[in-house]
Design a protein around this motif. Sequence first.
Motif, PDB file in Angstrom:
ATOM      1  N   ARG A   1       0.815  -1.211   0.000  1.00 11.13           N
ATOM      2  CA  ARG A   1       0.000   0.000   0.000  1.00 11.13           C
ATOM      3  C   ARG A   1       0.853   1.267   0.000  1.00 11.13           C
ATOM      4  O   ARG A   1       0.345   2.357   0.254  1.00 11.13           O
ATOM      5  N   SER A   2       2.121   1.127  -0.251  1.00  9.35           N
ATOM      6  CA  SER A   2       3.019   2.272  -0.334  1.00  9.35           C
ATOM      7  C   SER A   2       2.477   3.367  -1.259  1.00  9.35           C
ATOM      8  O   SER A   2       1.902   3.078  -2.302  1.00  9.35           O
ATOM      9  N   PRO A   3       2.675   4.645  -0.907  1.00  6.65           N
ATOM     10  CA  PRO A   3       2.276   5.725  -1.829  1.00  6.65           C
ATOM     11  C   PRO A   3       3.168   5.769  -3.075  1.00  6.65           C
ATOM     12  O   PRO A   3       2.787   6.373  -4.076  1.00  6.65           O
ATOM     13  N   VAL A   4       4.317   5.157  -2.987  1.00  6.85           N
ATOM     14  CA  VAL A   4       5.240   5.078  -4.131  1.00  6.85           C
ATOM     15  C   VAL A   4       4.734   4.000  -5.076  1.00  6.85           C
ATOM     16  O   VAL A   4       4.750   2.815  -4.731  1.00  6.85           O
ATOM     17  N   ARG A   5       4.246   4.387  -6.248  1.00  4.48           N
ATOM     18  CA  ARG A   5       3.731   3.433  -7.219  1.00  4.48           C
ATOM     19  C   ARG A   5       3.635   4.110  -8.583  1.00  4.48           C
ATOM     20  O   ARG A   5       3.671   5.330  -8.668  1.00  4.48           O
ATOM     21  N   PRO A   6       3.499   3.307  -9.659  1.00  3.61           N
ATOM     22  CA  PRO A   6       3.491   3.886 -11.009  1.00  3.61           C
ATOM     23  C   PRO A   6       2.497   5.036 -11.168  1.00  3.61           C
ATOM     24  O   PRO A   6       2.819   6.066 -11.755  1.00  3.61           O
ATOM     25  N   ASN A   7       1.300   4.838 -10.653  1.00  2.00           N
ATOM     26  CA  ASN A   7       0.327   5.924 -10.559  1.00  2.00           C
ATOM     27  C   ASN A   7       0.056   6.147  -9.078  1.00  2.00           C
ATOM     28  O   ASN A   7      -0.675   5.370  -8.458  1.00  2.00           O
ATOM     29  N   PRO A   8       0.649   7.175  -8.493  1.00  2.00           N
ATOM     30  CA  PRO A   8       0.589   7.334  -7.027  1.00  2.00           C
ATOM     31  C   PRO A   8      -0.767   7.841  -6.539  1.00  2.00           C
ATOM     32  O   PRO A   8      -0.900   8.967  -6.067  1.00  2.00           O
ATOM     33  N   ILE A   9      -1.753   6.967  -6.668  1.00  4.21           N
ATOM     34  CA  ILE A   9      -3.106   7.278  -6.219  1.00  4.21           C
ATOM     35  C   ILE A   9      -3.317   6.622  -4.861  1.00  4.21           C
ATOM     36  O   ILE A   9      -3.212   5.408  -4.738  1.00  4.21           O
ATOM     37  N   GLY A  10      -3.587   7.430  -3.855  1.00  3.66           N
ATOM     38  CA  GLY A  10      -3.868   6.919  -2.525  1.00  3.66           C
ATOM     39  C   GLY A  10      -5.363   6.733  -2.334  1.00  3.66           C
ATOM     40  O   GLY A  10      -6.164   7.462  -2.925  1.00  3.66           O
ATOM     41  N   LEU A  11      -5.720   5.754  -1.513  1.00  4.23           N
ATOM     42  CA  LEU A  11      -7.134   5.410  -1.288  1.00  4.23           C
ATOM     43  C   LEU A  11      -7.377   5.381   0.202  1.00  4.23           C
ATOM     44  O   LEU A  11      -6.674   4.683   0.939  1.00  4.23           O
ATOM     45  N   ALA A  12      -8.368   6.141   0.666  1.00  5.10           N
ATOM     46  CA  ALA A  12      -8.694   6.152   2.093  1.00  5.10           C
ATOM     47  C   ALA A  12     -10.197   5.989   2.272  1.00  5.10           C
ATOM     48  O   ALA A  12     -10.979   6.715   1.650  1.00  5.10           O
TER      49      ALA A  12
ATOM     50  N   ARG B   1      -0.159  12.961 -14.523  1.00 10.41           N
ATOM     51  CA  ARG B   1      -0.578  12.278 -15.727  1.00 10.41           C
ATOM     52  C   ARG B   1      -0.464  10.783 -15.460  1.00 10.41           C
ATOM     53  O   ARG B   1       0.448  10.338 -14.789  1.00 10.41           O
ATOM     54  N   LEU B   2      -1.395  10.047 -16.024  1.00 13.34           N
ATOM     55  CA  LEU B   2      -1.446   8.619 -15.704  1.00 13.34           C
ATOM     56  C   LEU B   2      -0.736   7.775 -16.742  1.00 13.34           C
ATOM     57  O   LEU B   2      -0.688   8.124 -17.920  1.00 13.34           O
ATOM     58  N   VAL B   3      -0.195   6.659 -16.295  1.00 18.51           N
ATOM     59  CA  VAL B   3       0.391   5.671 -17.189  1.00 18.51           C
ATOM     60  C   VAL B   3      -0.424   4.382 -17.035  1.00 18.51           C
ATOM     61  O   VAL B   3      -0.725   3.952 -15.922  1.00 18.51           O
ATOM     62  N   PHE B   4      -0.822   3.795 -18.147  1.00 22.72           N
ATOM     63  CA  PHE B   4      -1.611   2.558 -18.080  1.00 22.72           C
ATOM     64  C   PHE B   4      -0.665   1.382 -17.875  1.00 22.72           C
ATOM     65  O   PHE B   4       0.303   1.222 -18.613  1.00 22.72           O
ATOM     66  N   ILE B   5      -0.963   0.548 -16.879  1.00 22.51           N
ATOM     67  CA  ILE B   5      -0.079  -0.591 -16.601  1.00 22.51           C
ATOM     68  C   ILE B   5      -0.566  -1.867 -17.275  1.00 22.51           C
ATOM     69  O   ILE B   5       0.111  -2.887 -17.236  1.00 22.51           O
ATOM     70  N   GLY B   6      -1.738  -1.829 -17.889  1.00 20.96           N
ATOM     71  CA  GLY B   6      -2.265  -3.007 -18.576  1.00 20.96           C
ATOM     72  C   GLY B   6      -3.706  -2.776 -18.962  1.00 20.96           C
ATOM     73  O   GLY B   6      -4.186  -1.638 -18.952  1.00 20.96           O
ATOM     74  N   ARG B   7      -4.379  -3.873 -19.310  1.00 21.18           N
ATOM     75  CA  ARG B   7      -5.783  -3.793 -19.741  1.00 21.18           C
ATOM     76  C   ARG B   7      -6.564  -4.924 -19.091  1.00 21.18           C
ATOM     77  O   ARG B   7      -6.018  -5.981 -18.812  1.00 21.18           O
ATOM     78  N   ALA B   8      -7.852  -4.690 -18.891  1.00 17.02           N
ATOM     79  CA  ALA B   8      -8.738  -5.734 -18.372  1.00 17.02           C
ATOM     80  C   ALA B   8      -9.391  -6.466 -19.530  1.00 17.02           C
ATOM     81  O   ALA B   8      -9.886  -5.847 -20.469  1.00 17.02           O
ATOM     82  N   GLU B   9      -9.361  -7.796 -19.468  1.00 21.01           N
ATOM     83  CA  GLU B   9     -10.114  -8.630 -20.410  1.00 21.01           C
ATOM     84  C   GLU B   9     -11.386  -9.056 -19.694  1.00 21.01           C
ATOM     85  O   GLU B   9     -11.325  -9.808 -18.713  1.00 21.01           O
ATOM     86  N   THR B  10     -12.527  -8.583 -20.175  1.00 21.46           N
ATOM     87  CA  THR B  10     -13.787  -8.913 -19.503  1.00 21.46           C
ATOM     88  C   THR B  10     -14.774  -9.501 -20.503  1.00 21.46           C
ATOM     89  O   THR B  10     -14.572  -9.385 -21.719  1.00 21.46           O
ATOM     90  N   PRO B  11     -15.851 -10.119 -20.010  1.00 22.55           N
ATOM     91  CA  PRO B  11     -16.851 -10.715 -20.914  1.00 22.55           C
ATOM     92  C   PRO B  11     -17.739  -9.666 -21.577  1.00 22.55           C
ATOM     93  O   PRO B  11     -18.612 -10.025 -22.365  1.00 22.55           O
ATOM     94  N   TRP B  12     -17.545  -8.372 -21.270  1.00 21.95           N
ATOM     95  CA  TRP B  12     -18.472  -7.339 -21.731  1.00 21.95           C
ATOM     96  C   TRP B  12     -17.815  -6.500 -22.837  1.00 21.95           C
ATOM     97  O   TRP B  12     -16.939  -5.701 -22.552  1.00 21.95           O
TER      98      TRP B  12
ATOM     99  N   PRO C   1      -8.353   0.275 -19.560  1.00 17.54           N
ATOM    100  CA  PRO C   1      -6.989   0.384 -19.026  1.00 17.54           C
ATOM    101  C   PRO C   1      -6.929   0.235 -17.502  1.00 17.54           C
ATOM    102  O   PRO C   1      -7.826   0.687 -16.794  1.00 17.54           O
ATOM    103  N   ILE C   2      -5.874  -0.401 -17.035  1.00 15.19           N
ATOM    104  CA  ILE C   2      -5.647  -0.595 -15.596  1.00 15.19           C
ATOM    105  C   ILE C   2      -4.634   0.439 -15.106  1.00 15.19           C
ATOM    106  O   ILE C   2      -3.603   0.654 -15.743  1.00 15.19           O
ATOM    107  N   LEU C   3      -4.939   1.047 -13.962  1.00 12.49           N
ATOM    108  CA  LEU C   3      -4.054   2.056 -13.376  1.00 12.49           C
ATOM    109  C   LEU C   3      -3.239   1.526 -12.210  1.00 12.49           C
ATOM    110  O   LEU C   3      -2.102   1.943 -11.996  1.00 12.49           O
ATOM    111  N   ASP C   4      -3.848   0.635 -11.420  1.00 12.04           N
ATOM    112  CA  ASP C   4      -3.182   0.237 -10.181  1.00 12.04           C
ATOM    113  C   ASP C   4      -3.846  -1.020  -9.621  1.00 12.04           C
ATOM    114  O   ASP C   4      -5.018  -1.293  -9.896  1.00 12.04           O
ATOM    115  N   ILE C   5      -3.071  -1.758  -8.857  1.00 16.95           N
ATOM    116  CA  ILE C   5      -3.566  -2.882  -8.056  1.00 16.95           C
ATOM    117  C   ILE C   5      -3.013  -2.682  -6.652  1.00 16.95           C
ATOM    118  O   ILE C   5      -1.829  -2.384  -6.488  1.00 16.95           O
ATOM    119  N   LYS C   6      -3.879  -2.830  -5.647  1.00 20.29           N
ATOM    120  CA  LYS C   6      -3.456  -2.731  -4.253  1.00 20.29           C
ATOM    121  C   LYS C   6      -4.015  -3.920  -3.492  1.00 20.29           C
ATOM    122  O   LYS C   6      -5.120  -4.375  -3.796  1.00 20.29           O
TER     123      LYS C   6
END
Lengths: 180, 180
Positions: A124-135, B41-52, B161-166
């Motif tokens: 959950r580090s704030p350091v990440r490719p897209n530094p979006i924090g969630l609270a 500015r955001l960087v896309f880290i990947g894409r979601a493959e979904t049934p929709w 596009p996927i932005l982040d996984i936590k």
Amino acid sequence: VYALAGGGSSAARAEAMHDTKMRPGEVALAFDPAETAGDARLVFIGRAETPWPDRDSCPKNIRQAREAGRPATLLIDPPWRPGLEGLEAGQAIVVLLWMHQARRDLILQAPRHRETPAGVFALRSPVRPNPIGLAVVTILEIDREAGSIVVDALDCADGTPILDIKPWIASVDLPPSPAS
Amino acid sequence: VYALAGGGSSAARAEAMHDTKMRPGEVALAFDPAETAGDARLVFIGRAETPWPDRDSCPKNIRQAREAGRPATLLIDPPWRPGLEGLEAGQAIVVLLWMHQARRDLILQAPRHRETPAGVFALRSPVRPNPIGLAVVTILEIDREAGSIVVDALDCADGTPILDIKPWIASVDLPPSPAS
């Protein structure tokens, strides 16, 4: 900057996406944030006022921030304040923050609480490719006209830009099965 | 594009933020996403493959997607795959998505399920100033080398596009008091 954005290309973009429908009572902004912010570019909707002047003084996580017993305030800028309609004191919300002081290039990280390094997406580090924090926090007081929302706690530094507020909803925000 | 980003100014930026410390085992990318993506500015880290295949076929929310019983796959692009280290099948995660087909300018909205319009920040609509979607899901399978994560459900369109996984963590992601 908002006043400079024309409405024409916004309408064209909406039409290209077959998304021109508006229902009764809906209100569109006079500008399209997609254009002021660019494609996949973020627009800050406000700033967080917190008790923590810099990163070094921040609690390690929201639980520690909560234990400190010091509320924080979300200050929403004027253009976005109509979007607060429907939020109420007592409600749980998800706040997305732009962790503007965080570097973005550490793909593996070694936090003190772990014995071995882990990938950024397992942390959950704030350091990440897209530094979006969630609270996930609770609204204690809200003044929609002033764009001010007092919440029970926040673990980010004073002045952190705010990206979004969403209502927390148990039926969608709880994991589907037991998890830690 | 990654190969074009120099490391020099990245180091300078990290130093300016007094954030040059790296602990044993940590690995920095060869480029700084803050520079390839720009400031806020955001960087896309990947894409979601979904049934929709498109928005019209998407379930209304993750609960409906889950009821459909059709898993989805997160495909993570090569540069980011080392960041998956430490994620395991069975674990609950928060996925942040860029709802790229959503307009961003509707500040009040009137969803079908509500009698009166509400502010965007009181709704979970993908239409919002920063169209970041949030889904709490469970990992069913993970192949870190292939950058592939099968999750129990997703309610967004194929190709989002996927932005982040936590990691989802009960002690920080549950609201502090009872809420709906």
